[in-house]
Design a protein around this motif. Structure first.
Motif, PDB file in Angstrom:
ATOM      1  N   THR A  27       2.303 -15.146 -21.701  1.00 37.76           N
ATOM      2  CA  THR A  27       1.733 -14.098 -22.245  1.00 37.76           C
ATOM      3  C   THR A  27       0.364 -13.918 -22.596  1.00 37.76           C
ATOM      4  O   THR A  27      -0.235 -13.138 -22.914  1.00 37.76           O
ATOM      5  N   HIS A  28      -0.267 -15.096 -22.537  1.00 37.74           N
ATOM      6  CA  HIS A  28      -1.762 -15.385 -22.803  1.00 37.74           C
ATOM      7  C   HIS A  28      -2.553 -15.163 -21.478  1.00 37.74           C
ATOM      8  O   HIS A  28      -3.788 -15.343 -21.766  1.00 37.74           O
ATOM      9  N   ASP A  29      -1.858 -15.084 -20.188  1.00 33.92           N
ATOM     10  CA  ASP A  29      -2.501 -15.015 -19.208  1.00 33.92           C
ATOM     11  C   ASP A  29      -3.349 -13.678 -18.679  1.00 33.92           C
ATOM     12  O   ASP A  29      -2.909 -12.651 -19.248  1.00 33.92           O
ATOM     13  N   TYR A  30      -4.469 -13.989 -18.262  1.00 39.48           N
ATOM     14  CA  TYR A  30      -5.053 -12.669 -17.696  1.00 39.48           C
ATOM     15  C   TYR A  30      -4.785 -12.593 -16.138  1.00 39.48           C
ATOM     16  O   TYR A  30      -4.972 -13.730 -15.453  1.00 39.48           O
ATOM     17  N   LEU A  31      -4.108 -11.379 -15.694  1.00 39.56           N
ATOM     18  CA  LEU A  31      -3.644 -11.546 -14.655  1.00 39.56           C
ATOM     19  C   LEU A  31      -4.375 -10.505 -13.728  1.00 39.56           C
ATOM     20  O   LEU A  31      -4.876  -9.429 -14.146  1.00 39.56           O
ATOM     21  N   LEU A  32      -4.698 -10.672 -12.386  1.00 41.67           N
ATOM     22  CA  LEU A  32      -5.358  -9.736 -11.649  1.00 41.67           C
ATOM     23  C   LEU A  32      -3.981  -9.114 -10.737  1.00 41.67           C
ATOM     24  O   LEU A  32      -3.321  -9.900 -10.162  1.00 41.67           O
ATOM     25  N   TYR A  33      -3.797  -7.676 -10.637  1.00 38.89           N
ATOM     26  CA  TYR A  33      -3.079  -7.029  -9.989  1.00 38.89           C
ATOM     27  C   TYR A  33      -3.447  -6.419  -8.592  1.00 38.89           C
ATOM     28  O   TYR A  33      -4.317  -5.426  -8.925  1.00 38.89           O
ATOM     29  N   PHE A  34      -2.939  -6.896  -7.580  1.00 35.49           N
ATOM     30  CA  PHE A  34      -3.519  -6.507  -6.218  1.00 35.49           C
ATOM     31  C   PHE A  34      -2.526  -5.357  -6.067  1.00 35.49           C
ATOM     32  O   PHE A  34      -1.079  -5.886  -5.733  1.00 35.49           O
ATOM     33  N   THR A  35      -2.946  -4.148  -5.465  1.00 36.92           N
ATOM     34  CA  THR A  35      -2.053  -2.990  -5.029  1.00 36.92           C
ATOM     35  C   THR A  35      -1.999  -3.078  -3.441  1.00 36.92           C
ATOM     36  O   THR A  35      -3.154  -3.394  -2.749  1.00 36.92           O
ATOM     37  N   ASN A  36      -0.951  -2.367  -3.060  1.00 37.97           N
ATOM     38  CA  ASN A  36      -1.124  -1.953  -1.464  1.00 37.97           C
ATOM     39  C   ASN A  36      -2.369  -1.046  -0.950  1.00 37.97           C
ATOM     40  O   ASN A  36      -2.520  -1.256   0.298  1.00 37.97           O
ATOM     41  N   HIS A  37      -2.905  -0.436  -1.938  1.00 35.11           N
ATOM     42  CA  HIS A  37      -4.139   0.373  -1.539  1.00 35.11           C
ATOM     43  C   HIS A  37      -5.192  -0.284  -1.440  1.00 35.11           C
ATOM     44  O   HIS A  37      -6.575   0.231  -1.393  1.00 35.11           O
ATOM     45  N   GLN A  60      -6.468  -2.073  -3.932  1.00 34.84           N
ATOM     46  CA  GLN A  60      -7.464  -2.132  -5.543  1.00 34.84           C
ATOM     47  C   GLN A  60      -6.738  -3.261  -6.153  1.00 34.84           C
ATOM     48  O   GLN A  60      -5.984  -3.926  -5.903  1.00 34.84           O
ATOM     49  N   VAL A  61      -7.857  -3.492  -7.218  1.00 29.38           N
ATOM     50  CA  VAL A  61      -7.360  -4.942  -8.043  1.00 29.38           C
ATOM     51  C   VAL A  61      -7.464  -4.428  -9.417  1.00 29.38           C
ATOM     52  O   VAL A  61      -8.469  -3.816  -9.810  1.00 29.38           O
ATOM     53  N   TYR A  62      -6.591  -4.839 -10.368  1.00 27.24           N
ATOM     54  CA  TYR A  62      -6.573  -4.245 -11.765  1.00 27.24           C
ATOM     55  C   TYR A  62      -6.532  -5.696 -12.451  1.00 27.24           C
ATOM     56  O   TYR A  62      -5.893  -6.725 -12.078  1.00 27.24           O
ATOM     57  N   LEU A  77      -2.258   0.430 -16.261  1.00 25.72           N
ATOM     58  CA  LEU A  77      -2.563   0.302 -14.730  1.00 25.72           C
ATOM     59  C   LEU A  77      -2.654   1.737 -14.354  1.00 25.72           C
ATOM     60  O   LEU A  77      -1.712   2.422 -14.066  1.00 25.72           O
ATOM     61  N   GLU A  78      -3.875   2.221 -13.950  1.00 33.53           N
ATOM     62  CA  GLU A  78      -3.887   3.483 -13.496  1.00 33.53           C
ATOM     63  C   GLU A  78      -3.771   3.749 -12.023  1.00 33.53           C
ATOM     64  O   GLU A  78      -4.553   3.706 -11.196  1.00 33.53           O
ATOM     65  N   THR A 122     -10.195   1.078 -14.470  1.00 29.65           N
ATOM     66  CA  THR A 122      -9.554   1.995 -13.495  1.00 29.65           C
ATOM     67  C   THR A 122      -9.492   1.057 -12.270  1.00 29.65           C
ATOM     68  O   THR A 122      -9.112   1.677 -11.245  1.00 29.65           O
ATOM     69  N   GLY A 123      -9.690  -0.266 -12.246  1.00 26.83           N
ATOM     70  CA  GLY A 123      -9.706  -1.180 -10.955  1.00 26.83           C
ATOM     71  C   GLY A 123     -10.927  -1.168 -10.201  1.00 26.83           C
ATOM     72  O   GLY A 123     -11.794  -0.062 -10.571  1.00 26.83           O
ATOM     73  N   ILE A 124     -10.974  -1.981  -9.239  1.00 27.15           N
ATOM     74  CA  ILE A 124     -11.999  -1.967  -8.490  1.00 27.15           C
ATOM     75  C   ILE A 124     -11.479  -2.319  -7.027  1.00 27.15           C
ATOM     76  O   ILE A 124     -10.314  -2.752  -6.695  1.00 27.15           O
ATOM     77  N   ILE A 125     -12.212  -2.123  -5.949  1.00 32.48           N
ATOM     78  CA  ILE A 125     -11.767  -2.322  -4.495  1.00 32.48           C
ATOM     79  C   ILE A 125     -11.709  -3.880  -4.357  1.00 32.48           C
ATOM     80  O   ILE A 125     -12.726  -4.515  -4.684  1.00 32.48           O
ATOM     81  N   ALA A 126     -10.682  -4.123  -3.671  1.00 35.74           N
ATOM     82  CA  ALA A 126     -10.444  -5.636  -3.465  1.00 35.74           C
ATOM     83  C   ALA A 126     -10.751  -5.816  -1.761  1.00 35.74           C
ATOM     84  O   ALA A 126     -11.350  -6.853  -1.611  1.00 35.74           O
ATOM     85  N   THR A 127     -10.575  -4.886  -1.236  1.00 36.37           N
ATOM     86  CA  THR A 127     -10.716  -4.926   0.354  1.00 36.37           C
ATOM     87  C   THR A 127     -10.542  -3.724   0.921  1.00 36.37           C
ATOM     88  O   THR A 127     -10.024  -2.791   0.522  1.00 36.37           O
TER      89      THR A 127
END
Length: 847
Positions: free
Chosen positions: A570-580, A582-584, A607-608, A655-660
């Motif tokens: 519950t205390h973790d900060y997570l990076l969420y990578f999407t198929n598009h 993007q990373v949140y 997550l937008e 709003t996320g940033i580009i991961a790749t």
């Protein structure tokens, strides 16, 4: 015309001649300024020299004039208030009594100036008893503020009705402004000076005497920070440093408490300065009742004359750390806003620590100089008298004859002054030139003082007085000697009154955040294709043997499917990578906690995500904290691989940033944390895998596409990437869509060059389906498999058979018709299970 008729009005005559025209805005402005300055100088702000407001100064001076010292008996407070109000402070008895009572409260004043007897209030906010019931006298330390006031050390002014004189300021033998602090609200400004430890303040003052070029930092070697009468703890030192350097700062003060997990309670023993204990307990109780604070069973106030003791009894099984943090956020921590504002030459000024002590020293130098001048005058007058007495003793016969043969006292004095001659029949008398003071004293001498012993005492006294005169002249002529006197007197006061510090410092770990109010535990997070998200406690899903159907993990609406599942704290900060691509970034506890049968809540506010955008990989930032030499390695469906330094992902927008960068039709498939020192394994949907050195992929920026990692045939695509550390990992674990899986020793995957076809990882066919995930695992890992319909299966990886590469594997999770595996995650068991894990590993190794 009648004589009673009014006189004719004539402009410029009579009263009209005294009328002056004025602009109303100017008159209002000046009147308000006059009023404001009257409040500032005459009521609300302390003087930097003695640290007192007029009402406190007048109370102490009235007590001094009435003989109510620390050595006298206590006097009724009403008597003291009456004398103060009648002679010096005509502003109402309640205001005077409130000021008197505060000077007697050991929880308000670090060093109380009044020794009170009776009920003078409490930390519970109880008011003092009526002034007719309480008694008071000066505390010994208060007399140090008034010491030498009779020696012309300070200026006096007329009281409000010109009947008496009152001091403009007290001599103040120690820096009372810092020692006892002050607070007040004037017109357009306020002051809030915390109390300090007497010994520390005196040490800093001595430092400034010896080293006038000392900086605030030098003085802070002695003055560690405020020292509140109620103790407690100052959180961090930065705010204290700022307050001392600028005169303003916000100091966080935290209650002293201890968590007793054996007794299941939290015991509060010290409160922040000026905290009302009764109201504190009431507020805690209110928060417990309205559900703001959970886990408290009972509150008890066990305080007595020996100190504060508030017991917060916890419910059985309650998380003590969470309750503690909830109390800290709402009740056990307060902020003391330092505003070091005082009157300097009658004008309000915000002062630094050094300026405050420098102003006090200037005052003290003036006091000691004026006292020395006063004592010098007295000593010179006494020496003059003694010189006359010694001269009279040397000529005692003629002096006695002159006095005896004079017609009157006045004639005798005149003869001694040499203004007339006294005739004696038998001899001629010596003439004298005594001064008027000497002549007066000689005429008033008693015969007993003519003895030889008296003469010897006079000679001794004269020598002592001359030595005193020499010393006073030395002090007045040498600034260093004057400072030495001040230093010596300060150190004497320190020896007499200094005590140990009450307020401690604790490390500033940051303010209590929402995270501190959430129990730290591992949870399972589920995300659906329609962007519903929720979390559930990990222990909701107990480990099962492979081949089961698992249990329901979420209630999906019609047409929705699970897109991903993962395990985190519950205390973790997570990076969420999407198929598009993007990373949140999101804290796990921000995801709503719900039951297994709940659908979850829309993730649109967390997550937008765009339409069709799904989470394909999750990275825990605890794996990359303070690791600037690590990388995030990404693979796409079309076979591209890219490494990017974790430093590029420090500032992720809401709003996320580009991961790749992605080519048209390509999607981000998986992300892995790597260190650049080990091999990578890439797995494809049709069961191929390739292992190569991570250095074969150069580090790139976020906007780069990457390089080819694997040649794909037909409609094949990449599904996963894993780092290979043969000292840490034992197997490659592969899971297919139809719920099959297998473990294969890492050594079976030989390294080769990047952008090759790779080797067969698993046979895929209609029975086991296409590959959906590949991970490197070890003993003690648990596999979480979630189907599109929302079933979750948890099983130890040891339950999955170890076989070769070119095999189909065994059933891991039984699938209903039309259902298939949507997401897979691997979780390391907790330390509490380590012994069991090691036992299983030893058993497996023996087999």
């Amino acid at each position: 015309m009648s004589s009673d008729a009014p006189e004719e009005f004539r402009p410029g005559a009579g009263i009209a001649a005294e009328i002056q025209n004025a602009r109303i805005e100017q008159e209002m402005e000046q009147s308000y300024i006059d009023y404001a300055m009257s409040v500032i100088a005459g009521r609300a702000l302390p003087d930097v020299r003695d640290g007192l407001k007029p009402v406190h100064r007048r109370i102490l001076y009235a007590m001094d004039q009435a003989g109510v010292s620390s050595r006298s008996s206590h006097r009724k407070s009403s008597s003291i208030v009456g004398e103060t109000m009648g002679d010096y402070h005509p502003h109402g008895d309640s205001a005077i009594y409130d000021a008197l009572a505060r000077m007697a409260q050991d929880f308000s004043m670090r060093y109380p100036l009044v020794d009170g007897q009776g009920n003078f209030g409490s930390v519970d906010g109880d008011p003092p008893a009526a002034m007719r019931y309480t008694e008071a006298r000066m505390a010994p330390i208060a007399e140090e503020l008034l010491d030498d006031i009779e020696k012309d050390t300070v200026d006096f002014q007329s009281n409000y009705d010109d009947r008496k004189q009152e001091p403009v300021v007290l001599p103040s033998s120690f820096p009372n402004l810092l020692v006892n602090g002050s607070s007040g609200i004037a017109v357009g400004m306020s002051t809030n000076i915390p109390p300090h430890n007497l010994g520390e303040v005196i040490d800093a003052t001595v430092e400034l005497i010896e080293n006038p070029e000392a900086t605030v930092e030098d003085l802070m070697e002695h003055v560690k920070g405020p020292d509140f009468p109620t103790g407690a703890n100052i959180v961090g030192r930065n705010a204290v440093h700022k307050a001392y350097k600028t005169g303003r700062g916000r100091v966080r003060v935290r209650a002293e408490f201890e968590v007793d997990e054996d007794e299941e309670n939290i015991v509060i023993t010290e409160l922040p300065y000026q905290e009302n204990k009764a109201r504190l307990i009431e507020r805690i109780a209110d928060n417990v009742n309205d559900g703001t604070i959970e886990g408290i069973r009972d509150l008890r106030d066990e305080s007595d004359r020996d100190g504060i003791r508030v017991v917060v009894e916890l419910k059985r099984g309650a998380n003590a750390d969470v309750v503690k943090n909830q109390l800290l956020e709402h009740h056990l921590e307060s902020t003391f806003g330092v505003i070091n504002l005082a009157l300097v030459d009658g004008q309000p000024r915000v002062l630094t620590l050094k300026e405050t002590l420098a102003e006090y020293l200037d005052h003290r130098r003036d006091v000691v100089r004026r006292r020395s001048e006063y004592e010098l005058n007295e000593a010179e007058e006494r020496a003059h008298i003694l010189e006359g007495r010694l001269k009279a003793l040397d000529n005692i016969d003629d002096v006695v004859a002159t006095i005896r043969n004079s017609e009157s006292r006045d004639d005798a004095k005149a003869a001694l002054r040499g203004e007339m001659v006294v005739e004696v029949e038998d001899r001629e008398l010596q003439t004298f030139d005594f001064s008027e003071a000497q002549a007066d004293h000689i005429v008033a001498m008693q015969l007993g003082s003519l003895t030889s012993m008296e003469a010897e005492e006079i000679e001794t006294e004269y020598e002592d007085v001359q030595a005193r005169i020499d010393r006073l002249n030395e002090i007045l002529s040498d600034a260093d000697e004057l400072d030495a006197v001040i230093e010596s007197e300060l150190l004497e006061i320190k020896d007499e009154y200094a005590d140990d510090r009450r307020t401690s410092f604790i490390e500033d770990t940051g303010t209590v955040t929402h995270e501190d109010l959430i129990a730290e535990e591992d949870v399972v997070v589920v995300v659906s294709e329609d962007d519903y998200i929720k979390r559930m406690p990990l222990d909701t899903f107990r480990a099962q043997h492979r081949g089961g159907k698992g249990i329901i993990g979420t209630d999906l609406k019609e047409g929705d499917n699970v897109s991903s599942v993962f395990v985190a704290s519950t205390h973790d900060y997570l990076l969420y990578f999407t198929n598009h691509g993007q990373v949140y970034k999101l804290k796990t506890y921000q995801i709503p906690e719900m039951s297994r049968t709940a659908r979850g809540k829309s993730a649109v506010n967390l997550l937008e995500l765009d339409d069709g955008e799904e989470i394909t990989a999750v990275v825990n930032t605890t794996d990359i904290e303070d690791e600037t030499d690590k990388f995030l390695t990404m693979v796409t469906r079309n076979g591209y691989v890219k490494r990017t330094s974790v430093e590029k992902f420090q500032n992720i927008l809401s709003t996320g940033i580009i991961a790749t960068k992605l080519d048209d039709g390509d999607e981000l498939a998986d992300v892995e944390v790597t260190d650049g020192e080990h091999d990578l394994i890439l797995a494809s949907k049709q069961g191929m895998a390739i292992r190569f050195d991570e250095d074969d992929v150069r580090a790139m920026g976020r906007s780069a596409r990457g390089v080819r990692g694997m040649k794909l045939e037909g409609d094949d695509e990449l599904v996963g990437v894993a780092a290979v550390d043969e000292e840490l990992h034992d197997w490659v674990l592969t899971v297919t869509e139809n719920g099959y899986g297998k473990r294969t020793n890492i050594g079976n995957y030989r390294p080769q060059s990047r952008n090759g076809k790779g080797l067969i990882d698993i046979k895929t066919n209609e029975r086991n389906g296409a590959v959906c995930a590949m991970e490197t695992v070890r003993y003690g890992d648990h596999l979480f498999v979630m189907s599109k319909s929302g079933q979750i299966m948890r099983t130890p990886v040891e339950d999955i058979s170890t076989v070769g590469r070119n095999t189909m594997g065994v059933i891991v999770m039984e699938m209903d018709d039309g259902d298939y595996v949507a997401s897979v995650d691997v979780h390391r068991v907790t330390d509490a299970d380590d012994e069991a894990v090691e036992a299983d590993a030893d058993a497996a190794a023996g087999e």
